[in-house]
Structures are given as C-alpha cells and as structure tokens.
Design a protein around this motif. Sequence first.
Motif, mmCIF file in Angstrom:
data_model
loop_
_atom_site.group_PDB
_atom_site.id
_atom_site.type_symbol
_atom_site.label_atom_id
_atom_site.label_comp_id
_atom_site.label_asym_id
_atom_site.label_seq_id
_atom_site.Cartn_x
_atom_site.Cartn_y
_atom_site.Cartn_z
ATOM 1 N N ASN A 71 -47.245 27.156 31.853
ATOM 2 C CA ASN A 71 -47.611 28.416 30.761
ATOM 3 C C ASN A 71 -49.020 27.041 30.608
ATOM 4 O O ASN A 71 -50.179 27.908 29.475
ATOM 5 N N ILE A 72 -49.267 25.954 30.701
ATOM 6 C CA ILE A 72 -50.102 25.119 30.273
ATOM 7 C C ILE A 72 -51.834 26.039 31.106
ATOM 8 O O ILE A 72 -52.207 26.252 31.203
ATOM 9 N N GLU B 179 -49.061 26.548 43.137
ATOM 10 C CA GLU B 179 -48.117 27.312 42.888
ATOM 11 C C GLU B 179 -47.068 26.680 44.033
ATOM 12 O O GLU B 179 -47.288 26.391 44.902
ATOM 13 N N SER C 129 -45.028 20.748 37.165
ATOM 14 C CA SER C 129 -44.259 20.405 37.425
ATOM 15 C C SER C 129 -43.238 20.211 35.840
ATOM 16 O O SER C 129 -43.816 21.597 35.442
ATOM 17 N N ARG C 130 -41.990 19.877 36.051
ATOM 18 C CA ARG C 130 -41.156 20.924 34.668
ATOM 19 C C ARG C 130 -41.546 19.906 33.454
ATOM 20 O O ARG C 130 -41.859 18.228 33.366
ATOM 21 N N VAL D 239 -51.766 15.993 34.472
ATOM 22 C CA VAL D 239 -51.327 16.058 32.808
ATOM 23 C C VAL D 239 -49.312 16.062 32.962
ATOM 24 O O VAL D 239 -48.610 15.796 31.862
ATOM 25 N N ASN E 254 -45.683 15.480 33.026
ATOM 26 C CA ASN E 254 -45.124 13.968 32.730
ATOM 27 C C ASN E 254 -43.700 13.732 33.615
ATOM 28 O O ASN E 254 -43.402 14.248 34.807
ATOM 29 N N HIS F 156 -47.851 7.354 27.116
ATOM 30 C CA HIS F 156 -47.972 8.932 26.384
ATOM 31 C C HIS F 156 -46.145 9.039 26.487
ATOM 32 O O HIS F 156 -45.640 10.013 27.511
HETATM 33 P P1 NAD Z 1 -44.354 25.205 33.188
HETATM 34 O O1 NAD Z 1 -42.325 25.382 33.284
HETATM 35 O O2 NAD Z 1 -44.631 26.513 32.019
HETATM 36 O O3 NAD Z 1 -44.812 25.245 34.014
HETATM 37 C C1 NAD Z 1 -44.826 24.644 34.531
HETATM 38 C C2 NAD Z 1 -45.380 24.948 36.253
HETATM 39 O O4 NAD Z 1 -46.500 24.115 37.699
HETATM 40 C C3 NAD Z 1 -44.344 25.887 36.596
HETATM 41 O O5 NAD Z 1 -45.303 27.686 37.015
HETATM 42 C C4 NAD Z 1 -44.301 26.148 38.550
HETATM 43 O O6 NAD Z 1 -43.994 26.661 39.101
HETATM 44 C C5 NAD Z 1 -44.954 24.703 38.556
HETATM 45 N N1 NAD Z 1 -44.438 24.043 39.231
HETATM 46 C C6 NAD Z 1 -42.928 23.485 39.231
HETATM 47 N N2 NAD Z 1 -43.749 21.959 40.613
HETATM 48 C C7 NAD Z 1 -44.239 22.497 41.152
HETATM 49 C C8 NAD Z 1 -44.990 21.651 42.044
HETATM 50 N N3 NAD Z 1 -44.510 20.374 42.984
HETATM 51 N N4 NAD Z 1 -46.955 21.850 42.987
HETATM 52 C C9 NAD Z 1 -47.694 22.867 41.783
HETATM 53 N N5 NAD Z 1 -46.865 23.567 41.257
HETATM 54 C C10 NAD Z 1 -45.231 22.878 40.787
HETATM 55 O O7 NAD Z 1 -44.923 23.979 31.941
HETATM 56 P P2 NAD Z 1 -45.796 23.565 31.500
HETATM 57 O O8 NAD Z 1 -45.520 23.441 30.364
HETATM 58 O O9 NAD Z 1 -47.179 24.395 31.865
HETATM 59 O O10 NAD Z 1 -45.735 21.943 31.182
HETATM 60 C C11 NAD Z 1 -46.200 21.404 32.520
HETATM 61 C C12 NAD Z 1 -46.357 19.803 32.477
HETATM 62 O O11 NAD Z 1 -47.258 19.180 31.722
HETATM 63 C C13 NAD Z 1 -45.154 19.147 31.864
HETATM 64 O O12 NAD Z 1 -44.197 17.832 32.829
HETATM 65 C C14 NAD Z 1 -45.475 19.098 30.615
HETATM 66 O O13 NAD Z 1 -43.873 17.663 30.695
HETATM 67 C C15 NAD Z 1 -45.956 18.113 30.637
HETATM 68 N N6 NAD Z 1 -47.369 18.498 29.601
HETATM 69 C C16 NAD Z 1 -48.080 16.949 29.098
HETATM 70 C C17 NAD Z 1 -48.456 17.371 27.940
HETATM 71 C C18 NAD Z 1 -49.537 15.414 28.268
HETATM 72 O O14 NAD Z 1 -49.974 15.395 27.335
HETATM 73 N N7 NAD Z 1 -49.524 15.049 29.168
HETATM 74 C C19 NAD Z 1 -48.775 18.141 27.315
HETATM 75 C C20 NAD Z 1 -47.817 19.084 27.248
HETATM 76 C C21 NAD Z 1 -47.066 18.961 28.978
#
Ligand code: NAD
Length: 325
Positions: free
Chosen positions: A15-16, A42, A89-90, A129, A131, A187
């Motif tokens: 998503n991000i 990915e 990441s998850r 980014v 978590n 965070h």
């Molecule tokens: P998401 O599940 O929509 O997407 C995560 C993507 O990462 C998936 O497509 C997955 O296949 C991929 N992925 C998983 N493991 C991987 C790896 N080892 N190498 C490469 N890709 C991998 O999640 P999202 O909503 O995009 O969020 C991603 C992360 O960002 C989460 O950990 C979330 O908690 C974190 N986040 C952090 C902040 C912040 O302010 N620091 C804000 C929002 C979200």
Amino acid sequence: MKPAVRVTITGAAGNIGYAAAFRIAAGGMLGTDQPIILQLIEIEPALDALRGVEMELRDCAFPLLKDIISTADINIGFKDVDYALLIGSRPRTKGMERSDLLSANGKIFGPQGRAINDHASRDVKVLVVGNPANTNALIAMSNAPDISPTQFTSMMRLDHNRAISQLSTKTRIPVTKIEHMALWGNHSLTQYPDISHCMVDGKSANSLVNESWYRNEFIPKVQKRGAEIINARGASSAASAASAAIDHMRDWALGTANDAWISMGIVSTGDYGIAKGLMYSFPVRCKNGTYEVIQGLSMDDFSVKMAKASEAELLEEREAVKDLL
Ligand code: NAD
Ligand code: LMR
C-alpha cells in the motif's frame, strides 16, 4: 539534464510502496529536473503484483523515469542505489502495538543492511519506514559497517506532520505558519510531540493553547493516530505515510527551507542525554545532503521525562533484537 539517480523501494507492491512510487517517478521527491531509475523490490509471492505496478508506472510515461528494475533479489535491488526506502514488511492490525511486529519484521532488515553495505552507492541515504521503524533502522545500520551510521534514518515525519496538522486545526492557523515542531523518541506510543519551541504565526504555541489540551488531548492524539486510522480504515495509514516518506527524503536530499525544523529518526550521538547509538527522533535541519540536530533547546522536567520514557522503550527494543545487531 542531470544524470539519473537510483531509488530503491522495498515492498513496492504494498500500500505505501504503491502510493509512493508514482509521486517519486513524477519528481515529487527529488525535483522535476532529476531523472530517476526505480529499483523495486518485492518478495517472490508478490512479483506478479509488482509486475502490474511496473506496467502502470510505464503507462504514465513519466518524463523523468529512465528505467525500472523489478526484482526479489536484494543484491540487484540495492545495486548502486542512491536513495533507499525500506518499506516492505508486515503492517500491524487492530489491537497490536508496533513493537509486536519486531519478531516478524526485524529479520528483514539485517540482510537488507548487508546488501546495502555490499552494493549501494557509498553516498546512499536510507529511510526505514517498516515498523517498528526505529529499531528496524538500527538493525539495518548495524549490518552495514562500511556505510556511515548517519546515512541510516527512520521515519518520524508522519508523526511530525500529524502534530503540525493537529495544532493547525486547534489554532485555526494554516500549517505553513507553524514552525519549530519537535518530535522526540520512538515511532510508538511513547513518542513525544513537543510544542514548547513551536511558533504559530509568530506567537508561541504555548500561549495559544492550554496545558490540559496539550497534555491530555494533543499528545495522545498524535501518539495514537496510527491506531485511530487502522480502526477507521481497517488498514494502516498508506498515502499519508508515503507522503511523509517523500517529505523526509526530499528535505534530507535537497535541504530544509530557511530555518525550518523537521523530525528524523537518526543515530543518537548523545545529544540531550539520549543514549549513544539508539535510533531516536530529534528535531533537525538539513543542508547539502546532511542533517544536524537543533542544539541548545531548553527541556523542562516534563520534556525530559517524556524524552527519557521513549529512550527507555528504545533501549528495551534494542535489547530484544541484540542477536540481529
Ligand atoms: P502492505 O502489507 O500493504 O505492504 C507491504 C509490502 O511489503 C507487501 O507488498 C509485501 O509483499 C512486502 N514485503 C514483505 N516483506 C518484504 C521483504 N522482506 N522485502 C520486500 N518486500 C516485502 O503494508 P504497508 O501498509 O505498505 O506498510 C508497510 C510497513 O510500513 C508496515 O510495517 C507498516 O507498519 C509501516 N508503516 C510505517 C509508518 C511510519 O510512520 N514509520 C507509517 C505507516 C506504515
Ligand atoms: C502509523 O503511524 O500510521 C503507522 O506506523 C502504522 C501503524 O501501525 O500505526
């Protein structure tokens, strides 16, 4: 035309990643005169989805986008990279704290740190980014001994932006008139959004809002905003997180305007009594591709207590992942 720079996005089909890639390709991060090669990483099961993202990026015919490399091989994905956004990441779901993700996500960042160490540009700028972002950034940094620790950062910009937005709503003053916001710590729920140095349209923020609102509404609101969004959307923040990641990288690479402050998770060198080596958020300004911590801020007892509580949590997180460092 400037030579192209390489931007890696991990989790680019998530998503991000999906929200970030198009804005970056359009010039929203490094400027509309900076050609870009996108290196999208990915995991294997998401490679079909990633192919779809690549097709859409190509279909935009972005003038700045010179090439796209899509891969599950981190050694290819980080090859010669100048700017790395470690998002993949998850995410947490309802009822979880971000630290609950440490065991699931922490192990992603050691190998990525090593791949960056071995393959990235020596000037690479890394933003974590995924978590829990601060400790994951610490893991990546610790696994890249040949790259300066100052080149690894974690994302606190979403919290910083949220704090500015909340204060703007309360005071009815536009966000552009709010200066010197400071986010300290992790965070997480212990983060400390600090308005004590903030100026709102030339007046001190403390003179415009009362202490009870600040301590009992504003601070918890910013600390818990991620969970509030998960409860409303059923998924964690994505477009605002992508926007904050772009803000972070843009300001780090191109510099903060005039006397602007931003907040970044950076490796502590002991400023404000925070343990050296922790990935901790400080208010900083950026110039010529480097950041410097804002020095000499007065910290009252409340601020010290809040800053230290977040330090304590980060020390615990560091202890929990010591095998990965
Ligand atoms: P998401 O599940 O929509 O997407 C995560 C993507 O990462 C998936 O497509 C997955 O296949 C991929 N992925 C998983 N493991 C991987 C790896 N080892 N190498 C490469 N890709 C991998 O999640 P999202 O909503 O995009 O969020 C991603 C992360 O960002 C989460 O950990 C979330 O908690 C974190 N986040 C952090 C902040 C912040 O302010 N620091 C804000 C929002 C979200
Ligand atoms: C956020 O702050 O929105 C993200 O870290 C997602 C989360 O888990 O809160």
